[in-house]
Design a protein around this motif. Structure first.
Motif, PDB file in Angstrom:
ATOM      1  N   ARG A  61       0.828  -1.210   0.000  1.00 55.56           N
ATOM      2  CA  ARG A  61       0.000   0.000   0.000  1.00 55.56           C
ATOM      3  C   ARG A  61       0.864   1.263   0.000  1.00 55.56           C
ATOM      4  NH1 ARG A  61      -2.231   3.639   3.508  1.00 55.56           N
ATOM      5  NH2 ARG A  61      -4.220   4.524   2.831  1.00 55.56           N
ATOM      6  N   SER A  62       1.941   1.274   0.777  1.00 51.72           N
ATOM      7  CA  SER A  62       2.809   2.456   0.794  1.00 51.72           C
ATOM      8  C   SER A  62       3.470   2.672  -0.556  1.00 51.72           C
ATOM      9  CB  SER A  62       3.869   2.322   1.888  1.00 51.72           C
ATOM     10  OG  SER A  62       4.674   1.164   1.677  1.00 51.72           O
ATOM     11  N   LEU A  63       3.736   1.584  -1.276  1.00 53.32           N
ATOM     12  CA  LEU A  63       4.291   1.710  -2.619  1.00 53.32           C
ATOM     13  C   LEU A  63       3.302   2.389  -3.556  1.00 53.32           C
ATOM     14  CD1 LEU A  63       6.158  -1.674  -3.240  1.00 53.32           C
ATOM     15  CD2 LEU A  63       7.157   0.610  -3.296  1.00 53.32           C
ATOM     16  N   VAL A  64       2.043   1.961  -3.496  1.00 50.76           N
ATOM     17  CA  VAL A  64       1.011   2.567  -4.335  1.00 50.76           C
ATOM     18  C   VAL A  64       0.873   4.055  -4.011  1.00 50.76           C
ATOM     19  CG1 VAL A  64      -1.442   2.546  -4.913  1.00 50.76           C
ATOM     20  CG2 VAL A  64      -0.212   0.391  -4.655  1.00 50.76           C
ATOM     21  N   SER A  65       0.950   4.400  -2.725  1.00 51.13           N
ATOM     22  CA  SER A  65       0.828   5.803  -2.324  1.00 51.13           C
ATOM     23  C   SER A  65       1.980   6.648  -2.848  1.00 51.13           C
ATOM     24  CB  SER A  65       0.764   5.904  -0.800  1.00 51.13           C
ATOM     25  OG  SER A  65      -0.328   5.167  -0.292  1.00 51.13           O
ATOM     26  N   SER A  66       3.138   6.013  -3.066  1.00 55.69           N
ATOM     27  CA  SER A  66       4.318   6.760  -3.507  1.00 55.69           C
ATOM     28  C   SER A  66       4.476   6.820  -5.017  1.00 55.69           C
ATOM     29  CB  SER A  66       5.575   6.130  -2.907  1.00 55.69           C
ATOM     30  OG  SER A  66       5.784   4.814  -3.430  1.00 55.69           O
ATOM     31  N   PHE A  67       3.572   6.180  -5.769  1.00 55.28           N
ATOM     32  CA  PHE A  67       3.705   6.196  -7.223  1.00 55.28           C
ATOM     33  C   PHE A  67       3.609   7.635  -7.742  1.00 55.28           C
ATOM     34  CE2 PHE A  67       1.925   1.621  -7.669  1.00 55.28           C
ATOM     35  CZ  PHE A  67       3.202   1.125  -7.501  1.00 55.28           C
ATOM     36  N   PRO A  68       4.420   7.981  -8.725  1.00 57.01           N
ATOM     37  CA  PRO A  68       4.334   9.340  -9.291  1.00 57.01           C
ATOM     38  C   PRO A  68       3.028   9.543 -10.042  1.00 57.01           C
ATOM     39  CG  PRO A  68       5.801   7.967 -10.610  1.00 57.01           C
ATOM     40  CD  PRO A  68       5.467   7.168  -9.381  1.00 57.01           C
ATOM     41  N   ALA A  69       2.588  10.778 -10.113  1.00 58.43           N
ATOM     42  CA  ALA A  69       1.350  11.105 -10.821  1.00 58.43           C
ATOM     43  C   ALA A  69       1.504  10.799 -12.304  1.00 58.43           C
ATOM     44  CB  ALA A  69       0.986  12.564 -10.616  1.00 58.43           C
ATOM     45  N   SER A  70       0.403  10.389 -12.907  1.00 57.61           N
ATOM     46  CA  SER A  70       0.391  10.085 -14.342  1.00 57.61           C
ATOM     47  C   SER A  70      -0.815  10.779 -14.955  1.00 57.61           C
ATOM     48  CB  SER A  70       0.335   8.570 -14.571  1.00 57.61           C
ATOM     49  OG  SER A  70      -0.897   8.050 -14.106  1.00 57.61           O
ATOM     50  N   LYS A  71      -1.147  10.420 -16.179  1.00 60.31           N
ATOM     51  CA  LYS A  71      -2.310  11.004 -16.839  1.00 60.31           C
ATOM     52  C   LYS A  71      -3.610  10.341 -16.421  1.00 60.31           C
ATOM     53  CE  LYS A  71       0.307  12.448 -20.940  1.00 60.31           C
ATOM     54  NZ  LYS A  71       0.446  12.319 -22.404  1.00 60.31           N
ATOM     55  N   SER A  72      -3.533   9.393 -15.501  1.00 58.35           N
ATOM     56  CA  SER A  72      -4.719   8.696 -14.998  1.00 58.35           C
ATOM     57  C   SER A  72      -4.910   9.021 -13.517  1.00 58.35           C
ATOM     58  CB  SER A  72      -4.575   7.181 -15.162  1.00 58.35           C
ATOM     59  OG  SER A  72      -4.355   6.819 -16.512  1.00 58.35           O
ATOM     60  N   ASP A  73      -6.168   9.145 -13.109  1.00 61.46           N
ATOM     61  CA  ASP A  73      -6.462   9.228 -11.681  1.00 61.46           C
ATOM     62  C   ASP A  73      -6.118   7.885 -11.038  1.00 61.46           C
ATOM     63  OD1 ASP A  73      -7.483  11.792 -11.996  1.00 61.46           O
ATOM     64  OD2 ASP A  73      -9.522  11.067 -12.327  1.00 61.46           O
ATOM     65  N   VAL A  74      -5.506   7.934  -9.848  1.00 64.36           N
ATOM     66  CA  VAL A  74      -5.117   6.714  -9.146  1.00 64.36           C
ATOM     67  C   VAL A  74      -5.783   6.712  -7.774  1.00 64.36           C
ATOM     68  CG1 VAL A  74      -3.217   5.363  -8.188  1.00 64.36           C
ATOM     69  CG2 VAL A  74      -2.917   6.557 -10.365  1.00 64.36           C
ATOM     70  N   PHE A  75      -6.456   5.601  -7.461  1.00 63.09           N
ATOM     71  CA  PHE A  75      -7.093   5.417  -6.165  1.00 63.09           C
ATOM     72  C   PHE A  75      -6.563   4.118  -5.558  1.00 63.09           C
ATOM     73  CE2 PHE A  75      -9.996   7.764  -8.840  1.00 63.09           C
ATOM     74  CZ  PHE A  75     -10.435   8.792  -8.022  1.00 63.09           C
ATOM     75  N   CYS A  76      -6.414   4.136  -4.259  1.00 64.16           N
ATOM     76  CA  CYS A  76      -6.067   2.905  -3.534  1.00 64.16           C
ATOM     77  C   CYS A  76      -7.086   2.719  -2.418  1.00 64.16           C
ATOM     78  CB  CYS A  76      -4.658   2.966  -2.964  1.00 64.16           C
ATOM     79  SG  CYS A  76      -4.160   1.427  -2.135  1.00 64.16           S
ATOM     80  N   ILE A  77      -7.901   1.697  -2.548  1.00 65.81           N
ATOM     81  CA  ILE A  77      -8.934   1.386  -1.554  1.00 65.81           C
ATOM     82  C   ILE A  77      -8.390   0.302  -0.633  1.00 65.81           C
ATOM     83  CG2 ILE A  77     -11.276   0.541  -1.205  1.00 65.81           C
ATOM     84  CD1 ILE A  77     -11.919   1.595  -4.019  1.00 65.81           C
ATOM     85  N   GLN A  78      -8.206   0.646   0.623  1.00 67.54           N
ATOM     86  CA  GLN A  78      -7.664  -0.294   1.598  1.00 67.54           C
ATOM     87  C   GLN A  78      -8.797  -0.969   2.350  1.00 67.54           C
ATOM     88  OE1 GLN A  78      -5.456   1.477   4.812  1.00 67.54           O
ATOM     89  NE2 GLN A  78      -4.444  -0.442   5.357  1.00 67.54           N
ATOM     90  N   LEU A  79      -8.908  -2.275   2.203  1.00 66.83           N
ATOM     91  CA  LEU A  79      -9.905  -3.031   2.964  1.00 66.83           C
ATOM     92  C   LEU A  79      -9.403  -3.257   4.386  1.00 66.83           C
ATOM     93  CD1 LEU A  79     -11.077  -5.675   0.326  1.00 66.83           C
ATOM     94  CD2 LEU A  79     -11.793  -3.296   0.624  1.00 66.83           C
ATOM     95  N   SER A  80     -10.323  -3.429   5.316  1.00 68.01           N
ATOM     96  CA  SER A  80      -9.945  -3.513   6.731  1.00 68.01           C
ATOM     97  C   SER A  80      -9.191  -4.789   7.065  1.00 68.01           C
ATOM     98  CB  SER A  80     -11.192  -3.404   7.609  1.00 68.01           C
ATOM     99  OG  SER A  80     -12.103  -4.464   7.330  1.00 68.01           O
ATOM    100  N   ARG A  81      -9.329  -5.814   6.240  1.00 66.74           N
ATOM    101  CA  ARG A  81      -8.589  -7.077   6.404  1.00 66.74           C
ATOM    102  C   ARG A  81      -8.628  -7.810   5.077  1.00 66.74           C
ATOM    103  NH1 ARG A  81     -11.968 -11.422   6.445  1.00 66.74           N
ATOM    104  NH2 ARG A  81     -14.134 -11.135   7.132  1.00 66.74           N
TER     105      ARG A  81
END
Length: 337
Positions: A61-81
């Motif tokens: 998850r921290s890797l996804v949060s650190s990805f550089p911005a691109s021409k696409s919107d990026v969302f990361c949905i974290q499930l509770s488990r």
């Protein structure tokens, strides 16, 4: 409790949504994101990437949060488990905004470079683009053979035809997504659910790559459980087969008993064969236990459905807006299939 922002269910300006469920894929996610964004940046369509963190315990998850911005919107949905891949895919589908949706695993076995070809079929008017694996690289002979046998058995038993050798990698139109999101069931076999709505479909064959790195999270026991879920979710024929088997065994036992009585009365042959009787009893006992277990599978699913628990719980949603997009975004023009 983390605050979960609300998102729009549909945005006509977003052409393509790519749903990427993952669980402990820190090794492959950077390369996956690089290849995926390279493809999406060249589409000249507004797109979004929806990562679903299914309870990862590594740095995914921290890797996804650190990805550089691109021409696409990026969302990361974290499930509770960890709720399982079927629930993670359902979560992704419910958060999509695009007119077309593609499901894509993060292990790079399904190449992101095939997305333009899938979009081309969708623009022709097809509502579902199935990606059929012509060859499964990196998999053993036993796994390929058992998968082939399972698809054939499932299509014999299921009420709706499920495309053979087609995994979760496919494109679905917005109206198909709408109907799937309306399904209330908790026991979800997504390959069957994707095939159930019907609509205009086409199939594209491709060579499936071996995993980029790491190992599969699906061992043979999990695959067996998934196979049972698939059969019991889309067919009641196993129950009818159990009933038919009981009728045949009862009729055979009646005929055998009548033969023993006639043989004793006419020929005078004494009844013998203790070992054979034990074999028959053990065989009947095994069939009865198998039938009870099969009945228990269906009853267990009824029990889960009656509790009506949610498929998943969301802990947080991370959003990263796309960089400024130039005016070369082309309008979507779809033909009738």
């Amino acid at each position: 409790m983390a605050e979960v922002p609300e998102r729009s269910v549909f945005d006509a300006d977003v052409t393509l949504s790519v749903v990427v469920p993952f669980f402990n894929e820190a090794e492959v996610l950077p390369e996956f994101h690089r290849r995926l964004t390279a493809v999406l940046d060249g589409l000249k369509r507004r797109s979004e990437i929806i990562y679903i963190d299914d309870g990862s315990t590594d740095d995914s998850r921290s890797l996804v949060s650190s990805f550089p911005a691109s021409k696409s919107d990026v969302f990361c949905i974290q499930l509770s488990r960890n709720f399982g891949k079927e629930a993670a895919m359902s979560a992704g589908l419910e958060h999509t905004r695009g007119q077309a949706v593609i499901l894509l695993d993060a292990d790079l076995q399904d190449p992101p470079e095939l997305i333009p070809a899938m979009m081309a079929e969708w623009e022709k008017g097809f509502d579902v683009v199935n990606m059929q694996r012509r060859h499964r690289n990196g998999e053993s002979w036993f796994k390929r053979s058992s998968a082939r046998l399972f698809y054939r058995l499932l299509n014999i038993l299921a009420q709706s035809e499920i495309p053979e050798n087609v995994g979760d990698f496919r494109l679905l139109d917005r109206k198909v997504i709408h109907h799937i999101n309306q399904l209330p069931e908790r026991n979800r076999y997504m390959k069957g659910i994707f095939a159930w709505p019907g609509f205009e479909q086409t199939t594209v064959s491709f060579e499936r790559d071996a995993r980029f790195c790491g190992s599969s999270k699906w061992n043979y026991l999990k695959l067996l459980g998934l196979a049972v879920d698939g059969i019991t979710s889309f067919s009641i024929k196993p129950l009818r087969l159990a009933t038919l088997m009981g009728i045949l065994i009862a009729f055979s036992a009646f005929c055998y008993g009548l033969m023993v009585v006639l043989k004793t009365l006419i020929i005078g042959d004494p009844v013998s064969g203790y070992p054979s009787m034990m074999v028959v009893q053990l065989g009947l006992g095994g069939i009865q236990l198998l039938s009870i277990g099969l009945l228990g599978e269906y009853i267990g699913r009824i029990f889960i459905e009656t509790k009506a628990r949610p498929l998943y719980l969301t802990q947080s949603i991370m959003e990263k807006k796309a960089v400024v997009i130039s005016n070369n975004i082309q309008p979507v023009v779809r033909k009738a299939a």
